[in-house]
Write an enzyme that holds these catalytic residues in place. Structure first.
Site, PDB file in Angstrom:
ATOM      1  CD  GLU A 136     -11.127 -36.583   7.926  1.00 50.74           C
ATOM      2  OE1 GLU A 136     -11.187 -37.811   7.997  1.00 50.74           O
ATOM      3  OE2 GLU A 136     -11.129 -35.830   8.938  1.00 50.74           O
TER       4      GLU A 136
ATOM      5  CE  LYS B  17      -9.501 -40.888   9.882  1.00 49.27           C
ATOM      6  NZ  LYS B  17     -10.581 -39.896  10.048  1.00 49.27           N
TER       7      LYS B  17
ATOM      8  CB  CYS C 135      -8.638 -36.768  10.562  1.00 47.57           C
ATOM      9  SG  CYS C 135      -9.493 -35.783  11.830  1.00 47.57           S
TER      10      CYS C 135
END
Length: 299
Positions: A50, A123, A160
């Site tokens: 990331e 995300k 994540c």
């Protein structure tokens, strides 16, 4: 049935910084070396960590950090696309996207082996915790949970904090993902005692193994390593690495330690077919009884 073996690689690295800030040129140069080595060893799919262009800047809130963002397409996507084409690999990257003035995302961009942009994922789950002040920087994604079609399969890319949500993994699986991939930046506070550190890391690994088992899919998770000091005088974050490649029963195919590592392994893409036949979780889902999942909480 004929096995379909996919060689994959994860690039687990320590960020290079310039006076505490990200140095995109230096980090992309390392990525180029690692991708070249992965291709030499036969990898056809390469996953990066990331926000790989620099330090994990979300440890504090500063408007100056928005200078690190760039448009997509932009300089990094052009460079990474050429890299994917040069080595004939599918490449999964993670960038700080400037969509418009005042509008930014944490975005994974997938390049196919011909260098074209196969797709992107923004995300969806954005944390706001001590040392992880991402809500200050990132607008939640608006592209949904849609796998990206590539020459090696349909990639369910998540990022994540998404890794803690079984709903995200499930929706990618229901949309036909062949693998789940997580570019990640996760670590502990160096002040935590050893028992707490172990609990946190074990929970992280267990969450990924659970996604693999529940969905009958391979899971690839690529984390960063090294201590990154806090710009505001806190103790910083010790990123614990432990990137891993899992099979569809949650079994470890390969696992890295806490040092920079090019983790390479072979994933049998046919195993999901076999596993889902003996563990038909998708068949037995009670979709008629799950309406309350759309509620925040059942009071």
């Amino acid at each position: 049935m004929k096995n379909q073996i996919l060689p994959v690689a994860l690039v687990q690295e320590r960020a290079i910084t310039d006076q505490g800030r990200g140095n995109a040129e230096a980090n992309l140069a390392i990525i180029e070396d690692r991708v070249a080595e992965a291709a030499r060893q036969g990898a056809r799919l390469v996953l990066l960590q990331e926000l790989h262009n620099g330090a994990y800047f979300c440890q504090h809130e500063s408007v100056d950090e928005f200078d690190l963002a760039e448009p997509i397409p932009g300089p990094s996507t052009e460079r990474l696309g050429k890299l994917a084409k040069q080595h004939g690999v599918v490449l999964v990257s993670s960038l700080f996207e400037k969509r418009a003035t005042g509008l930014y995302h944490n975005t994974a961009v997938v390049f196919d082996a011909d260098g074209s942009t196969a797709g992107k994922y923004r995300k969806m789950h954005i944390p706001d915790d001590p040392g992880f002040y991402e809500k200050f920087y990132f607008t939640p994604g608006d592209l949904g949970f849609e796998p990206v079609n590539t020459s090696v399969g349909r990639l369910g890319v998540l990022v994540c904090w998404d890794q803690w949500y079984p709903e995200a993994a499930r929706l990618m699986a229901l949309a036909g993902a062949d693998l789940l991939l997580y570019p990640t930046a996760i670590g502990w506070d160096p002040n935590d005692d050893d028992a707490e550190k172990t609990r946190q890391r074990d929970a992280w690994v267990l969450s990924h193994r659970g996604h693999a088992v529940a969905n009958g899919l391979p899971v690839l998770s690529c984390n960063r390593v090294g201590h990154e000091p806090s710009p505001i005088g806190a103790s910083g974050i010790q990123f614990w690495g432990n990137s891993h490649i899992l099979g569809p029963q949650g079994e470890f195919i390969a696992e890295a330690g806490t040092d920079p590592t090019l983790l390479i392994a072979e994933v049998d893409m046919q195993r999901s077919e076999h596993v889902r036949r003996i563990w038909p979780f998708l068949r037995d889902r009670r979709i008629d009884a799950y309406g309350d999942l759309l509620k925040r909480y059942r009071d």
